[in-house]
Design an enzyme around this catalytic site. Structure first.
Site, PDB file in Angstrom:
ATOM      1  N   GLU A 218       0.860  -1.193   0.000  1.00  0.00           N
ATOM      2  CA  GLU A 218       0.000   0.000   0.000  1.00  0.00           C
ATOM      3  C   GLU A 218       0.893   1.238   0.000  1.00  0.00           C
ATOM      4  O   GLU A 218       2.071   1.139   0.312  1.00  0.00           O
ATOM      5  CB  GLU A 218      -0.859   0.013   1.280  1.00  0.00           C
ATOM      6  CG  GLU A 218      -1.836  -1.147   1.380  1.00  0.00           C
ATOM      7  CD  GLU A 218      -2.564  -1.202   2.721  1.00  0.00           C
ATOM      8  OE1 GLU A 218      -2.245  -0.395   3.607  1.00  0.00           O
ATOM      9  OE2 GLU A 218      -3.458  -2.049   2.859  1.00  0.00           O
ATOM     10  N   HIS A 261      -5.215   1.433   6.693  1.00  0.00           N
ATOM     11  CA  HIS A 261      -4.340   1.221   7.844  1.00  0.00           C
ATOM     12  C   HIS A 261      -3.621   2.493   8.274  1.00  0.00           C
ATOM     13  O   HIS A 261      -3.453   3.421   7.496  1.00  0.00           O
ATOM     14  CB  HIS A 261      -3.309   0.148   7.492  1.00  0.00           C
ATOM     15  CG  HIS A 261      -3.936  -1.122   7.041  1.00  0.00           C
ATOM     16  ND1 HIS A 261      -3.829  -1.597   5.757  1.00  0.00           N
ATOM     17  CD2 HIS A 261      -4.709  -2.001   7.702  1.00  0.00           C
ATOM     18  CE1 HIS A 261      -4.498  -2.727   5.651  1.00  0.00           C
ATOM     19  NE2 HIS A 261      -5.042  -2.995   6.811  1.00  0.00           N
TER      20      HIS A 261
END
Lengths: 308, 410
Positions: A218, A261
């Site tokens: 990510e 996250h």
């Protein structure tokens, strides 16, 4: 074989009487894992699915004939996590999976530094643990044993992922394609974690069963850059395929916003999806566009001997 | 969480770092009084949580208290990059001999805090690092050992600074490193530190950011600074949709839902999850030429009411007629519960679930039960054999009429 976990691994669950820990214990036992005890302060004498509960790790080790278990799964509230991890490390536990999320970085930094001093390894925090298909799992990864079995079949690909759920999605795709999984590690979604891709590569490198690596990444942080550097400096036998989620965060309108996250926030130039993709591809790591494109990319890397 | 400059100055002052005799004002009259107290030329600085104040006209110089009042009145009205100032800081105008830079940041790879120092302060540190790398000192320090002054000394001395400058600056950087640890900062920056004509050092600006996760244990200092718990200091104003979803989430401890729509302008309502799955699916929808109306996350096995609440909020957005309900394989979220929730949302709004839910793709625990319910409402669903990207394509085709796969990097 596998990495960090095998059929002989014994581990404990710290915070075992918590709601999530109770179901995690059930899942791991059903899957064949060897849990030798649990710790929750003030709950000595209880049992969780037949696993004895102690107040301290010291009591647990004593009850275990003085033998220190290999690992621990820590699932206690954020304010107490550091202390629990310190307790495990000071007793010589070598693999500590930290499930808890929302732990301040200072605490994570302290845990990792102490782990280094003890020659131990931390996986997580904010992770689902690791699984060796058909052998054992440490943590909630894959869910109940029957669900885990459906998504994870033994095979040749090592999986590392910053997302717990995507570890299973990717492994399921590899399983369906006949490649299977050697060991899958949910490394955690935070900005600072105990084990990065590059730090786990030597373990996979030494594992004969593993023939290729798939990573889920990510935006945010420089873990991918670190992996690219590792690949450039080490003559690894393992081909790597990457999937990058969160490309939409590169849009101007999304700058400075946090998605998913805690670690997924673009803080500098190196953090963007585009920058990371360029860096990985420079290192010879293809970044696929779709999850269902992963198996073909892996097979292409493995060459003609690859399983169908 | 980012602090305003006036708060950051309080924090470094408490850590023993010398600051000027500054004052914080929310009215122009207060600003005049502070300037009168200073009894000399002053600088009036807008208190906003964004950079580029100087360029935007948010920093002005005054020779008299009345001039300070005039400037304060202007600056208090001046919006900078969409931010209305919290107030103004009134600072004595310092006679500067030299400017320095000092900060502490997290090095995520080393997993340790790192001190940064430069004797070329006042300008962008990244620029200095590129053009004059030998003028930037870097020094990691331990998370476990007490912060030692010699590390700050090494960091500063590596840029060539010596003599009284060195001995004067070491305590400042050491205190900053200690503050970074004590206050759970993710960034602690002083730019510039000024050396005045008399050889003393003083911080002329400060930028501090605290880790959100640490806010509970830093409550005391936050209260002391007068920062309310709900003051989340986002870089933008949360939308009504975002506030509503947060309220639904807070009302029930089971599971977690999050919703964002700032920056999204499309017509495809997304009820998606979990963390990584949402990132993947948002990309997948866009790669098929789809325009998401929002972003969302479902996780940790939410109740029917929570899934229902999220879906209802998404369906209530302007321009959204249909939703796509998609997740990566779930292990601790029940498929049937999410199915019930999104169906209820449709019924609540008087919509036909079979028409409104463009696609349902949540494989995992209790999926057979979920599929049965979906069948009874004529909702199109798929299991794990249909990839996330294929599900996204079907959603786009159903809602926009046609999917247009985009090329590489789209």
């Amino acid at each position: 074989m596998s990495i960090l976990l095998d059929e002989d691994t014994t581990f404990i669950v710290q915070g075992i009487t918590g709601r999530e820990a109770v179901s995690l214990t059930r899942e791991c036992l059903d899957y064949g894992s060897k849990i030798v005890g649990g710790v929750t302060p003030g709950r000595k004498g209880r049992e969780v699915h037949g696993v004895p509960v102690f107040d301290t790790v010291a009591q647990l080790v004593e009850h275990n004939d003085g033998v220190t278990p290999t690992g621990s799964v820590v699932t206690v509230p954020p304010a107490f996590t550091k202390d629990a991890v310190f307790e495990a490390l000071e007793h010589g536990i070598k693999t500590v999976v930290v499930v808890t999320e929302r732990i301040p970085r200072r605490d994570v930094g302290q845990m990792v530094e102490l782990a280094d001093l003890h020659g131990a390894r931390i996986i997580g925090p904010n992770c689902l643990g690791l699984i060796v298909p058909g052998v054992a799992k440490m943590g909630g990864i894959g869910g109940p044993a029957k669900n885990a079995e459906q998504a994870y079949q033994p095979g040749s690909v090592g999986v590392m992922s910053r997302s717990g759920g995507m570890t299973t999605e990717i492994s399921s795709t590899l399983t369906a394609a006949g490649l299977g999984v050697s060991t899958a590690v949910s490394i955690g979604g935070d900005a600072i974690i105990g084990s990065t891709y590059a730090e786990l590569m030597p373990y996979f490198e030494a594992d004969e069963q593993t023939e290729a690596i798939v990573i889920y990444t990510e935006p945010g942080g420089r873990m991918e850059a670190q992996l690219a550097e590792w690949v450039a400096e080490n003559d690894s036998r393992l081909p790597i395929v990457a999937f990058m989620a969160g490309r939409f965060m590169d849009d101007d309108e999304m700058q400075g916003m946090a998605f998913g996250h805690a670690g997924t926030i673009v803080e500098g130039k190196e953090d963007s999806a585009a920058e990371k993709i360029a860096r990985l591809e420079e290192a010879g790591i293809p970044v696929v566009e779709r999850i269902d494109g992963i198996p073909d990319a892996v097979k292409e890397k493995l060459g003609p001997e690859a399983p169908a | 969480m980012r602090f305003f400059e006036y708060e950051s100055r309080r924090l470094i002052e408490e850590a023993g770092i010398p600051v000027t005799k500054y004052g914080f004002a929310t009215t122009s009259e207060e600003a005049r009084d502070i300037a009168a107290d200073i009894a000399g030329p002053t600088v009036i600085k807008s208190q906003v949580l964004t950079g580029g104040r100087m360029k935007a006209g948010g920093v002005k110089f005054a020779d008299t208290p009345d001039e300070a009042m005039e400037h304060a009145a202007d600056i208090l009205e001046l919006e900078i990059s969409g931010h209305t100032p919290r107030g103004v800081l009134v600072d004595p105008k310092a006679e500067i001999e030299q400017e320095y830079y000092a900060s502490v940041v997290w090095d995520g790879t080393a997993r340790r805090p790192m001190m940064l120092f430069s004797d070329m302060g006042g300008i962008d540190i990244e620029e200095v690092a590129e053009t004059h790398p030998d003028h930037v000192g870097r020094q990691h320090y331990s998370n476990l050992h007490p912060v030692s002054g010699f590390l700050a000394k090494q960091c500063i001395a590596s840029t060539g600074v010596t003599g009284k400058e060195l001995t004067g600056l070491v305590p400042i950087l050491t205190s900053l490193a200690q503050l970074f640890v004590d206050r759970d900062m993710t960034l602690a920056e002083i730019n510039p530190i000024a050396r005045l004509a008399d050889g003393s050092f003083v911080a002329l600006d400060a930028h501090m950011e605290m880790e959100d996760e640490a806010k509970p244990r830093q409550k005391e200092i936050l209260t002391e600074l007068g920062i309310a718990e709900e003051d989340n200091r986002e870089g933008y104003e949360p939308s009504e949709f975002e506030l509503n979803v947060a309220a639904i989430d807070a009302a029930d401890h089971r599971g977690v839902i999050q919703g964002k729509d700032t920056g999204f302008h499309g017509n495809i309502g997304l009820v998606i999850g979990a963390g990584g799955g949402s990132l993947t699916l948002t990309d997948a929808v866009r790669s098929q030429g789809g325009h998401p109306a929002n972003y969302s996350e479902i996780g940790g096995n939410p109740s029917v009411a929570k899934a229902q609440g999220l879906a209802k909020e998404v369906l209530s957005k302007d321009g959204v007629e249909k939703i796509a309900v998609m997740m990566s394989i779930v292990s601790n979220t029940r498929v049937d519960i999410v199915a019930r929730g999104v169906i209820k949302a449709c019924l609540d709004l008087g919509k036909d679930p079979g028409e409104t839910i463009a696609i349902f793709r949540i494989p995992g625990a209790w999926e057979e039960e979920g599929f049965k319910i979906l069948d009874s409402y004529g909702i199109e669903y798929c299991d794990r054999s249909v990839s996330m990207h294929e599900a996204a394509r079907r959603a786009v085709e159903n809602i926009q009429g046609v999917a247009e796969p985009k090329a590489e990097g789209a």
